[in-house]
Design an enzyme around this catalytic site. Structure first.
Site, PDB file in Angstrom:
ATOM      1  N   HIS A  22       0.782  -1.071  -0.111  1.00 19.96           N
ATOM      2  CA  HIS A  22       0.114   0.076  -0.102  1.00 19.96           C
ATOM      3  C   HIS A  22       0.855   1.102   0.150  1.00 19.96           C
ATOM      4  CE1 HIS A  22      -3.042   2.715   2.119  1.00 19.96           C
ATOM      5  NE2 HIS A  22      -3.360   2.524   1.040  1.00 19.96           N
TER       6      HIS A  22
ATOM      7  N   GLU B 178       0.394  -0.514  -4.737  1.00 13.56           N
ATOM      8  CA  GLU B 178      -0.573   0.362  -4.948  1.00 13.56           C
ATOM      9  C   GLU B 178       0.108   1.974  -4.857  1.00 13.56           C
ATOM     10  OE1 GLU B 178      -3.849   3.366  -3.396  1.00 13.56           O
ATOM     11  OE2 GLU B 178      -1.955   2.663  -2.525  1.00 13.56           O
TER      12      GLU B 178
ATOM     13  N   ASP C 278      -0.876   6.306  -5.531  1.00  9.84           N
ATOM     14  CA  ASP C 278      -1.817   7.461  -5.675  1.00  9.84           C
ATOM     15  C   ASP C 278      -1.144   8.516  -6.487  1.00  9.84           C
ATOM     16  OD1 ASP C 278      -3.685   6.542  -3.430  1.00  9.84           O
ATOM     17  OD2 ASP C 278      -1.881   6.969  -2.277  1.00  9.84           O
TER      18      ASP C 278
ATOM     19  N   HIS D  11      -0.694  11.439  -2.172  1.00 11.61           N
ATOM     20  CA  HIS D  11      -2.026  11.111  -1.560  1.00 11.61           C
ATOM     21  C   HIS D  11      -2.973  12.568  -1.219  1.00 11.61           C
ATOM     22  CE1 HIS D  11      -4.748   9.919   1.666  1.00 11.61           C
ATOM     23  NE2 HIS D  11      -4.861   8.462   0.629  1.00 11.61           N
TER      24      HIS D  11
ATOM     25  N   GLU E  24      -4.062   4.241  -8.374  1.00 12.31           N
ATOM     26  CA  GLU E  24      -5.291   4.589  -7.937  1.00 12.31           C
ATOM     27  C   GLU E  24      -5.111   6.234  -8.216  1.00 12.31           C
ATOM     28  OE1 GLU E  24      -6.120   4.883  -3.551  1.00 12.31           O
ATOM     29  OE2 GLU E  24      -7.664   6.624  -3.982  1.00 12.31           O
TER      30      GLU E  24
HETATM   31  O1  G3P Z   1      -6.469   1.946  -3.114  1.00 14.63           O
HETATM   32  C1  G3P Z   1      -6.700   1.481  -1.646  1.00 14.63           C
HETATM   33  C2  G3P Z   1      -6.511   2.771  -0.834  1.00 14.63           C
HETATM   34  O2  G3P Z   1      -5.173   3.225  -1.225  1.00 14.63           O
HETATM   35  C3  G3P Z   1      -7.294   3.557  -0.875  1.00 14.63           C
HETATM   36  O3  G3P Z   1      -7.614   4.775   0.081  1.00 14.63           O
HETATM   37  O4  G3P Z   1      -6.716   6.659   0.950  1.00 14.63           O
HETATM   38  O5  G3P Z   1      -5.322   4.850   1.264  1.00 14.63           O
HETATM   39  O6  G3P Z   1      -5.710   6.009  -0.925  1.00 14.63           O
HETATM   40  P1  G3P Z   1      -6.141   5.502   0.315  1.00 14.63           P
HETATM   41 MG    MG Z   2      -4.621   4.866  -2.507  1.00 13.39          MG
END
Ligand code: G3P
Ligand code: MG
Length: 249
Positions: A11, A38, A40, A53, A113
């Site tokens: 993550h 993952e 952002d 993020h 994302e």
């Molecule tokens: O994509 C999963 C997760 O990353 C979504 O929430 O706020 O951590 O980007 P966040």
């Molecule tokens: Mg995310």
């Protein structure tokens, strides 16, 4: 070729061990044996896709103010390591392009994302997908996700053969999310731990979609989700989950 998801996705890279959404985080995940990360993506004021993020610079950099109001040349001057730990002082906010080069070099899969600042859904998706299309040939190790339906609509329009994931989160299950998933032709529904339970997991599987759950750091919780039929989890501590999860495909 169909999507080949791993059991564990790092993550924001490997967010418990290195600053989130950085090249260092990507390397850290790869060094741990993680197969996918993952990340952002959002746009600077002058439309450069960067890994980031928050809507504001304050939490994770030594700058302040809105990302959407800051040009890339100014974001480039900031550092995004010292908030996390002294040993990371000086590291930079990467562009999506820089990140992709590292991902390909380290042979990692990507869940990108798309996390636009408010009102920038279309241009964020277009810019991110444009960069990706210049580098990413493989279809089996790329998943485009977003909470924003507009971003997924752009993905469906301009990059139909890249797998999409609908993100849901918060305290209440969004109404008609399975209809929305159908409309956006997604392969996965990425569910927060605040919503994830046996019922929702079954609903997703019954629609022949794949449930993914974020963010799971506790190996006991990971095993519980696995027993519900979830094969892929996002984790800030992917090494721990890799050690404790059953390997399922
Ligand atoms: O994509 C999963 C997760 O990353 C979504 O929430 O706020 O951590 O980007 P966040
Ligand atoms: Mg995310």
């Amino acid at each position: 070729m169909s999507l080949k998801l791993p059991n564990v996705i790092g993550h924001r890279g490997a967010a418990s061990y290195a600053p989130e959404n950085t090249l260092e985080g990507i390397h850290t995940a790869a060094d741990m044996g993680v197969k996918w990360v993952e990340l952002d993506v959002k746009l600077t004021k002058d439309d450069v896709p960067i890994l980031f993020h928050d809507d504001e610079l304050d939490r994770t950099t030594n700058g302040s103010g809105k990302v959407a109001e800051t040009k890339y040349e100014d974001i480039q001057q900031l550092e995004t390591g010292s908030w996390f730990g002294e040993s990371f002082t000086g590291i930079k906010v990467p562009t999506l392009e820089e990140a992709i080069e590292v991902l390909i070099d380290r042979d990692l899969g990507l869940n990108l994302e798309i996390k636009p600042c408010a009102g920038r859904e279309t241009e964020t998706a277009e810019a991110a997908l444009d960069i990706l299309s210049q580098y990413w040939d493989e279809r089996s190790n790329l998943l485009i996700s977003s909470f924003q339906h507009g971003c997924l609509e752009v993905s469906l329009d301009i990059a139909q053969d890249w797998a999409r994931g609908l993100l849901i989160g918060g305290e209440e299950i969004p109404e008609h999310f399975l209809d929305i998933a159908d409309h956006l032709d997604v392969k996965t529904v990425n569910v927060s731990t605040s919503l994830a339970n046996h019922e929702i997991v079954l609903e997703i599987i019954e629609k022949e979609l794949t449930p993914l759950i974020y963010t799971v750091n506790d190996p006991i919780q990971a095993r519980e989700y696995q027993s519900m039929g979830v094969k892929t989890l996002f984790s800030d501590e992917p090494d721990i989950l890799l050690e404790h999860m059953l390997s399922v495909h």
